[in-house]
Design a protein around this motif. Structure first.
Motif, PDB file in Angstrom:
ATOM      1  N   ALA A 223       0.834  -1.205   0.000  1.00 53.64           N
ATOM      2  CA  ALA A 223       0.000   0.000   0.000  1.00 53.64           C
ATOM      3  C   ALA A 223       0.870   1.257   0.000  1.00 53.64           C
ATOM      4  O   ALA A 223       0.593   2.225  -0.720  1.00 53.64           O
ATOM      5  N   LEU A 224       1.937   1.241   0.802  1.00 53.69           N
ATOM      6  CA  LEU A 224       2.854   2.381   0.824  1.00 53.69           C
ATOM      7  C   LEU A 224       3.514   2.566  -0.535  1.00 53.69           C
ATOM      8  O   LEU A 224       3.635   3.693  -1.033  1.00 53.69           O
ATOM      9  N   ARG A 225       3.939   1.451  -1.144  1.00 53.45           N
ATOM     10  CA  ARG A 225       4.568   1.519  -2.460  1.00 53.45           C
ATOM     11  C   ARG A 225       3.630   2.140  -3.479  1.00 53.45           C
ATOM     12  O   ARG A 225       4.035   2.994  -4.275  1.00 53.45           O
ATOM     13  N   TYR A 226       2.367   1.705  -3.471  1.00 46.83           N
ATOM     14  CA  TYR A 226       1.378   2.244  -4.407  1.00 46.83           C
ATOM     15  C   TYR A 226       1.267   3.755  -4.259  1.00 46.83           C
ATOM     16  O   TYR A 226       1.304   4.509  -5.244  1.00 46.83           O
ATOM     17  N   ASN A 227       1.113   4.225  -3.012  1.00 42.56           N
ATOM     18  CA  ASN A 227       0.955   5.661  -2.789  1.00 42.56           C
ATOM     19  C   ASN A 227       2.208   6.440  -3.162  1.00 42.56           C
ATOM     20  O   ASN A 227       2.124   7.531  -3.743  1.00 42.56           O
ATOM     21  N   ILE A 228       3.380   5.896  -2.855  1.00 43.32           N
ATOM     22  CA  ILE A 228       4.627   6.587  -3.172  1.00 43.32           C
ATOM     23  C   ILE A 228       4.819   6.706  -4.676  1.00 43.32           C
ATOM     24  O   ILE A 228       5.082   7.798  -5.205  1.00 43.32           O
ATOM     25  N   VAL A 229       4.675   5.596  -5.404  1.00 42.67           N
ATOM     26  CA  VAL A 229       4.881   5.617  -6.855  1.00 42.67           C
ATOM     27  C   VAL A 229       3.870   6.536  -7.534  1.00 42.67           C
ATOM     28  O   VAL A 229       4.212   7.314  -8.431  1.00 42.67           O
ATOM     29  N   ASN A 230       2.625   6.456  -7.088  1.00 40.22           N
ATOM     30  CA  ASN A 230       1.573   7.290  -7.664  1.00 40.22           C
ATOM     31  C   ASN A 230       1.868   8.767  -7.463  1.00 40.22           C
ATOM     32  O   ASN A 230       1.758   9.580  -8.393  1.00 40.22           O
ATOM     33  N   GLN A 231       2.270   9.135  -6.241  1.00 43.16           N
ATOM     34  CA  GLN A 231       2.504  10.548  -5.938  1.00 43.16           C
ATOM     35  C   GLN A 231       3.853  11.051  -6.456  1.00 43.16           C
ATOM     36  O   GLN A 231       4.063  12.255  -6.577  1.00 43.16           O
ATOM     37  N   MET A 232       4.749  10.136  -6.781  1.00 45.56           N
ATOM     38  CA  MET A 232       5.985  10.519  -7.472  1.00 45.56           C
ATOM     39  C   MET A 232       5.703  10.893  -8.931  1.00 45.56           C
ATOM     40  O   MET A 232       6.545  11.498  -9.589  1.00 45.56           O
ATOM     41  N   GLY A 233       4.533  10.494  -9.424  1.00 45.91           N
ATOM     42  CA  GLY A 233       4.202  10.732 -10.824  1.00 45.91           C
ATOM     43  C   GLY A 233       4.824   9.707 -11.757  1.00 45.91           C
ATOM     44  O   GLY A 233       5.004   9.964 -12.942  1.00 45.91           O
ATOM     45  N   GLU A 234       5.155   8.523 -11.206  1.00 39.22           N
ATOM     46  CA  GLU A 234       5.850   7.499 -11.998  1.00 39.22           C
ATOM     47  C   GLU A 234       5.006   6.235 -12.160  1.00 39.22           C
ATOM     48  O   GLU A 234       5.536   5.156 -12.405  1.00 39.22           O
ATOM     49  N   TYR A 235       3.682   6.380 -12.044  1.00 43.59           N
ATOM     50  CA  TYR A 235       2.787   5.228 -12.124  1.00 43.59           C
ATOM     51  C   TYR A 235       2.391   4.988 -13.581  1.00 43.59           C
ATOM     52  O   TYR A 235       1.204   4.980 -13.930  1.00 43.59           O
ATOM     53  N   ASN A 236       3.397   4.796 -14.443  1.00 41.13           N
ATOM     54  CA  ASN A 236       3.117   4.739 -15.882  1.00 41.13           C
ATOM     55  C   ASN A 236       3.900   3.652 -16.610  1.00 41.13           C
ATOM     56  O   ASN A 236       3.960   3.647 -17.840  1.00 41.13           O
ATOM     57  N   THR A 237       4.524   2.722 -15.875  1.00 41.23           N
ATOM     58  CA  THR A 237       5.277   1.650 -16.523  1.00 41.23           C
ATOM     59  C   THR A 237       4.321   0.746 -17.291  1.00 41.23           C
ATOM     60  O   THR A 237       3.324   0.283 -16.722  1.00 41.23           O
ATOM     61  N   PRO A 238       4.567   0.464 -18.577  1.00 41.61           N
ATOM     62  CA  PRO A 238       3.643  -0.363 -19.371  1.00 41.61           C
ATOM     63  C   PRO A 238       3.568  -1.789 -18.846  1.00 41.61           C
ATOM     64  O   PRO A 238       4.553  -2.343 -18.343  1.00 41.61           O
ATOM     65  N   LEU A 239       2.374  -2.387 -18.985  1.00 43.22           N
ATOM     66  CA  LEU A 239       2.092  -3.722 -18.477  1.00 43.22           C
ATOM     67  C   LEU A 239       1.699  -4.648 -19.620  1.00 43.22           C
ATOM     68  O   LEU A 239       1.199  -4.206 -20.659  1.00 43.22           O
ATOM     69  N   GLU A 240       1.904  -5.953 -19.413  1.00 42.53           N
ATOM     70  CA  GLU A 240       1.454  -6.960 -20.366  1.00 42.53           C
ATOM     71  C   GLU A 240       1.015  -8.204 -19.614  1.00 42.53           C
ATOM     72  O   GLU A 240       1.293  -8.356 -18.421  1.00 42.53           O
ATOM     73  N   LEU A 241       0.327  -9.097 -20.331  1.00 41.79           N
ATOM     74  CA  LEU A 241      -0.108 -10.367 -19.762  1.00 41.79           C
ATOM     75  C   LEU A 241       0.759 -11.500 -20.283  1.00 41.79           C
ATOM     76  O   LEU A 241       1.055 -11.569 -21.472  1.00 41.79           O
ATOM     77  N   ASP A 242       1.165 -12.383 -19.370  1.00 44.15           N
ATOM     78  CA  ASP A 242       1.775 -13.656 -19.747  1.00 44.15           C
ATOM     79  C   ASP A 242       0.770 -14.725 -19.345  1.00 44.15           C
ATOM     80  O   ASP A 242       0.729 -15.152 -18.188  1.00 44.15           O
ATOM     81  N   GLY A 243      -0.074 -15.141 -20.295  1.00 44.26           N
ATOM     82  CA  GLY A 243      -1.213 -15.977 -19.951  1.00 44.26           C
ATOM     83  C   GLY A 243      -2.198 -15.151 -19.144  1.00 44.26           C
ATOM     84  O   GLY A 243      -2.748 -14.167 -19.639  1.00 44.26           O
ATOM     85  N   SER A 244      -2.388 -15.509 -17.882  1.00 45.63           N
ATOM     86  CA  SER A 244      -3.269 -14.733 -17.001  1.00 45.63           C
ATOM     87  C   SER A 244      -2.489 -13.900 -15.998  1.00 45.63           C
ATOM     88  O   SER A 244      -3.077 -13.252 -15.129  1.00 45.63           O
ATOM     89  N   VAL A 245      -1.155 -13.926 -16.113  1.00 49.88           N
ATOM     90  CA  VAL A 245      -0.306 -13.229 -15.139  1.00 49.88           C
ATOM     91  C   VAL A 245       0.007 -11.820 -15.637  1.00 49.88           C
ATOM     92  O   VAL A 245       0.620 -11.642 -16.696  1.00 49.88           O
ATOM     93  N   LEU A 246      -0.411 -10.828 -14.857  1.00 54.34           N
ATOM     94  CA  LEU A 246      -0.156  -9.429 -15.195  1.00 54.34           C
ATOM     95  C   LEU A 246       1.218  -9.032 -14.687  1.00 54.34           C
ATOM     96  O   LEU A 246       1.570  -9.307 -13.535  1.00 54.34           O
ATOM     97  N   GLN A 247       2.006  -8.391 -15.545  1.00 57.59           N
ATOM     98  CA  GLN A 247       3.366  -8.025 -15.164  1.00 57.59           C
ATOM     99  C   GLN A 247       3.847  -6.855 -16.014  1.00 57.59           C
ATOM    100  O   GLN A 247       3.172  -6.439 -16.960  1.00 57.59           O
ATOM    101  N   PHE A 248       5.025  -6.341 -15.650  1.00 56.52           N
ATOM    102  CA  PHE A 248       5.601  -5.255 -16.425  1.00 56.52           C
ATOM    103  C   PHE A 248       6.028  -5.757 -17.807  1.00 56.52           C
ATOM    104  O   PHE A 248       6.462  -6.903 -17.958  1.00 56.52           O
ATOM    105  N   SER A 249       5.909  -4.888 -18.786  1.00 54.83           N
ATOM    106  CA  SER A 249       6.272  -5.247 -20.158  1.00 54.83           C
ATOM    107  C   SER A 249       7.749  -5.610 -20.243  1.00 54.83           C
ATOM    108  O   SER A 249       8.597  -4.961 -19.615  1.00 54.83           O
ATOM    109  N   PRO A 250       8.092  -6.639 -21.031  1.00 51.34           N
ATOM    110  CA  PRO A 250       9.507  -7.005 -21.186  1.00 51.34           C
ATOM    111  C   PRO A 250      10.319  -5.903 -21.860  1.00 51.34           C
ATOM    112  O   PRO A 250      11.548  -5.882 -21.749  1.00 51.34           O
TER     113      PRO A 250
END
Length: 299
Positions: free
Chosen positions: A47-74
């Motif tokens: 929860a702290l990580r979410y709030n910190i990254v969001n308020q840093m303005g860096e909550y924009n790393t692209p995401l992708e699915l590997d099957g049903s697993v959500l993760q950061f884009s390679p």
């Protein structure tokens, strides 16, 4: 680059800031228990990580699915996305690749025990409005509203941040060795500190202020979270003895440790001032940020 770590242990005050899985119509706070039977609420590091990254303005790393697993884009690289530089990633698409967090957070654990207080909630206001509308239409009224209960707890909380300063901005991606400019490394850590200084959390229609009331730490050769689990509150007083004993463990800890405080919160302000010589919070963060700049300029 000289291996050094930044560690900060922080106290803030908040109310009912992280809920877990409830039972029936009761919403439960996240909590842990100690051997003496006391329970303590906590705000998870996620929860702290979410709030910190969001308020840093860096909550924009692209995401992708590997099957049903959500993760950061390679294809996402730490060059372009500070979030995965600071807090790491796991990628299983194409070749499996992981990066451990270089900024580590502990849970924020309450310093005062939980006494199982409950907030009783109804939607009577909406029920009354609905029935007024129904009366005007001369239609059937609704009997009885909806009832819910939420656990509530107001407390001081403590958490610790540790940063591997020499590992920021370094990675390998698709056989490419990455080492971003020191100026950018410094900028990212300063942005992190500025965010922590004014951190808040939105929860159930409230905005809780998580900015520090007390903060202690510094930049050290040992990457140990020295003051984690050493900040204690008793009768609205910050216990000084555990902090002083940590500082006595090594002259380097004593020499490189500084503290910041918001005066007028703790009942033993005078004792804190005499023993720890804390700065006001603005000067504390200003000095830490200057130390970060110097570290990256000299390495």
């Amino acid at each position: 680059m000289e291996a050094k770590g930044l560690t900060l242990s922080i106290i803030f005050e908040a109310e009912s800031a992280n809920y877990g899985e409830g039972t029936g119509n009761v919403t439960s706070l996240k909590k842990i228990s100690r051997g003496n039977g006391e329970s303590y609420t906590y705000i998870s590091r996620q929860a702290l990580r979410y709030n910190i990254v969001n308020q840093m303005g860096e909550y924009n790393t692209p995401l992708e699915l590997d099957g049903s697993v959500l993760q950061f884009s390679p294809e996402a690289s730490i060059k372009d996305y500070p979030e995965i530089d600071l807090f790491g990633y796991m990628k299983t698409i194409k070749d499996s690749k992981t990066r451990s967090a270089k900024v580590r957070l502990s849970h924020a654990i309450a310093l005062e025990s939980f006494n199982y207080d409950l907030d009783f909630l109804t939607n009577k206001g909406l029920l009354d409005r609905y029935n007024e509308q129904q009366e005007k239409k001369k239609e059937k009224l609704k009997k009885g509203g909806n009832i819910a209960q939420s656990e509530i707890h107001k407390s001081y909380y403590s958490y610790t941040i540790t940063v591997d300063l020499d590992k920021i901005g370094k990675d390998s991606n698709n056989d490419e060795e990455i080492n971003i400019e020191n100026k950018e490394k410094s900028k990212r850590i300063i942005n992190l500190l500025e965010t922590v200084k004014f951190l808040y959390r939105d929860i159930k229609g409230r905005r809780e202020n998580l900015s520090p009331l007390f903060c202690i730490g510094g930049i050290y050769n040992r990457k140990n979270p020295f003051f984690e689990n050493r900040l204690k509150i008793e009768n609205n007083c910050l216990k000084i003895e555990p902090i002083l004993d940590v500082m006595k463990m090594d002259k380097a800890i004593e020499n490189k440790t500084s503290a910041g405080i918001i005066m007028g919160i703790f009942d033993n302000d005078e004792e804190i001032d005499q023993n720890l010589k804390p700065d006001n919070m603005a000067d504390f963060f200003k000095d830490i940020k200057e130390d970060i700049k110097k570290y990256y300029e000299q390495n």
